[in-house]
Motif scaffolding. Structure first.
Motif, PDB file in Angstrom:
ATOM      1  N   CYS A   1       0.808  -1.230   0.000  1.00 34.70           N
ATOM      2  CA  CYS A   1       0.000   0.000   0.000  1.00 34.70           C
ATOM      3  C   CYS A   1       0.839   1.277   0.000  1.00 34.70           C
ATOM      4  N   GLY A   2       1.988   1.240  -0.645  1.00 34.29           N
ATOM      5  CA  GLY A   2       2.769   2.460  -0.809  1.00 34.29           C
ATOM      6  C   GLY A   2       3.693   2.801   0.336  1.00 34.29           C
ATOM      7  N   ARG A   3       3.934   1.854   1.232  1.00 37.37           N
ATOM      8  CA  ARG A   3       4.882   2.011   2.337  1.00 37.37           C
ATOM      9  C   ARG A   3       4.584   3.255   3.192  1.00 37.37           C
ATOM     10  N   PRO A   4       3.358   3.355   3.727  1.00 42.12           N
ATOM     11  CA  PRO A   4       3.028   4.515   4.567  1.00 42.12           C
ATOM     12  C   PRO A   4       3.845   4.542   5.850  1.00 42.12           C
ATOM     13  N   ARG A   5       4.291   5.725   6.223  1.00 34.53           N
ATOM     14  CA  ARG A   5       5.170   5.891   7.379  1.00 34.53           C
ATOM     15  C   ARG A   5       4.521   5.400   8.678  1.00 34.53           C
TER      16      ARG A   5
ATOM     17  N   ALA B   1      12.947  -3.449   9.300  1.00 31.70           N
ATOM     18  CA  ALA B   1      12.038  -2.313   9.503  1.00 31.70           C
ATOM     19  C   ALA B   1      12.821  -1.063   9.912  1.00 31.70           C
ATOM     20  N   TYR B   2      13.813  -1.248  10.792  1.00 34.95           N
ATOM     21  CA  TYR B   2      14.640  -0.109  11.189  1.00 34.95           C
ATOM     22  C   TYR B   2      15.423   0.447  10.000  1.00 34.95           C
TER      23      TYR B   2
ATOM     24  N   ARG C   1      16.284   5.024   6.415  1.00 37.28           N
ATOM     25  CA  ARG C   1      16.378   5.693   5.106  1.00 37.28           C
ATOM     26  C   ARG C   1      15.583   6.994   5.092  1.00 37.28           C
ATOM     27  N   LEU C   2      14.566   7.076   5.944  1.00 37.22           N
ATOM     28  CA  LEU C   2      13.743   8.285   6.028  1.00 37.22           C
ATOM     29  C   LEU C   2      14.265   9.273   7.061  1.00 37.22           C
TER      30      LEU C   2
ATOM     31  N   PHE D   1      20.081   3.362  13.231  1.00 33.75           N
ATOM     32  CA  PHE D   1      21.196   2.687  12.568  1.00 33.75           C
ATOM     33  C   PHE D   1      21.904   1.754  13.548  1.00 33.75           C
ATOM     34  N   GLU D   2      22.099   2.210  14.774  1.00 30.54           N
ATOM     35  CA  GLU D   2      22.753   1.386  15.788  1.00 30.54           C
ATOM     36  C   GLU D   2      21.946   0.126  16.082  1.00 30.54           C
TER      37      GLU D   2
END
Length: 324
Positions: free
Chosen positions: A88-92, A129-130, A135-136, A143-144
């Protein structure tokens, strides 16, 4: 006779239900799992919606009494929600919810030893998922967490070797992704070492799936090092390495592999960069051909948009004959 037996079974069920009443969360949980299984056959969002609705009902009930399978419920709910997120468009907001569900399960199992068998799925999926979230956000904390989760998996000697190497591969991907986003080479060499270690494993064990993924990502890592270091020093070793890894990956990847579009796009970019150095028209022509091939494999999304932009850039360079 059958009627007597049926009546007896019904009577026994009533007795059992009286003393051991059924768990009210079982019905929605089983419906959620069935709908998710149906989704894999139908690929219909409606089935996912039904699954998610029932997972939420089951979760609400199981949280109330700290159900013994609460962690598994959270993980399965997150898996289904991730599928919805991708479709579904990768909603935040869905990505954030996925992370919340996995983190709740992670906290439930924080002090459980030996680790439940599903912890590998939890850690691997949470790390993915992280990475999407990083990336956003470019969050150092996220990142850690990617490194922490994959490091634990890569060092768990109770896991099969291929799973440990898959986690090490994900560490390498996270490191070059960070360098590309933040325009740095910090930890890039570590990421390349991660990927080369896994490539050696894949070569030694004839694991073609891991080998192909390693080659694509080594190409990306060297491409970033070329941009951050090689261009300033006129050293084309990373450019050539990136091209070689992508070319080897294309030989490994099946015609319908989802990585193939990315690999073709990356190689087209690299050929364009080499054209900027040596001005060989053949490089630009080959870049255009690869980009067009990539476009056929990528039906939608950000990558397709990037391919379209690349093709337009190639067209303009063909007209002006300028550098990349």
């Amino acid at each position: 006779m059958g009627g007597v037996i049926g009546s007896l079974k019904g009577f026994i069920r009533k007795i059992l239900d009286f003393f051991w009443p059924p768990d009210p969360s079982d019905a929605p949980y089983n419906e959620a799992k069935a709908a998710y299984a149906q989704y894999h056959t139908s690929r219909q969002i409606l089935d996912l919606d039904i699954s998610l609705k029932n997972f939420q009902l089951a979760l609400d009930l199981r949280r109330k009494n700290n159900h013994e399978n609460l962690a598994a419920t959270l993980i399965n709910y997150a898996v289904a929600l991730w599928a919805h997120y991708e479709q579904c468009g990768r909603p935040r907001d869905e990505l954030e919810r996925v992370i919340e569900l996995y983190e709740e399960a992670r906290n439930l199992w924080a002090n459980v030893m030996p680790r439940p068998s599903s912890y590998r799925v939890l850690f691997a999926n949470l790390a993915q998922a992280y990475l999407d979230s990083y990336r956003l956000t470019k969050s150092a904390k996220e990142f850690e967490q990617i490194l922490v989760l994959n490091k634990e998996l890569s060092e768990d000697t109770t896991l099969p070797e291929n799973l440990r190497n898959s986690a090490l591969l994900e560490m390498g991907i996270a490191r070059w992704t960070r360098c590309g986003l933040e325009k740095t080479t910090d930890q890039l060499d570590d990421g390349i070492l991660n990927l080369k270690t896994v490539l050696t494993y894949a070569n030694d064990n004839n694991d073609t799936a891991i080998r192909a993924k390693c080659l694509v990502n080594l190409g990306s890592a060297h491409q970033i090092r070329h941009r951050e270091v090689g261009k300033q020093s006129s050293d084309d070793s990373d450019l050539l390495a990136a091209m070689q890894y992508n070319q080897e990956a294309l030989e490994e990847l099946a015609a319908d592999d989802t990585l193939r579009g990315s690999c073709l796009y990356n190689l087209a970019i690299l050929l364009g960069e080499r054209y900027g150095v040596n001005r060989e028209v053949a490089d630009l022509q080959e870049a255009e051909g690869l980009a067009l091939e990539a476009q056929e494999l990528v039906p939608s999304g950000e990558l397709r948009d990037n391919i379209a932009k690349l093709l337009e850039a190639i067209k303009q360079r063909q007209l002006r004959k300028d550098s990349w």
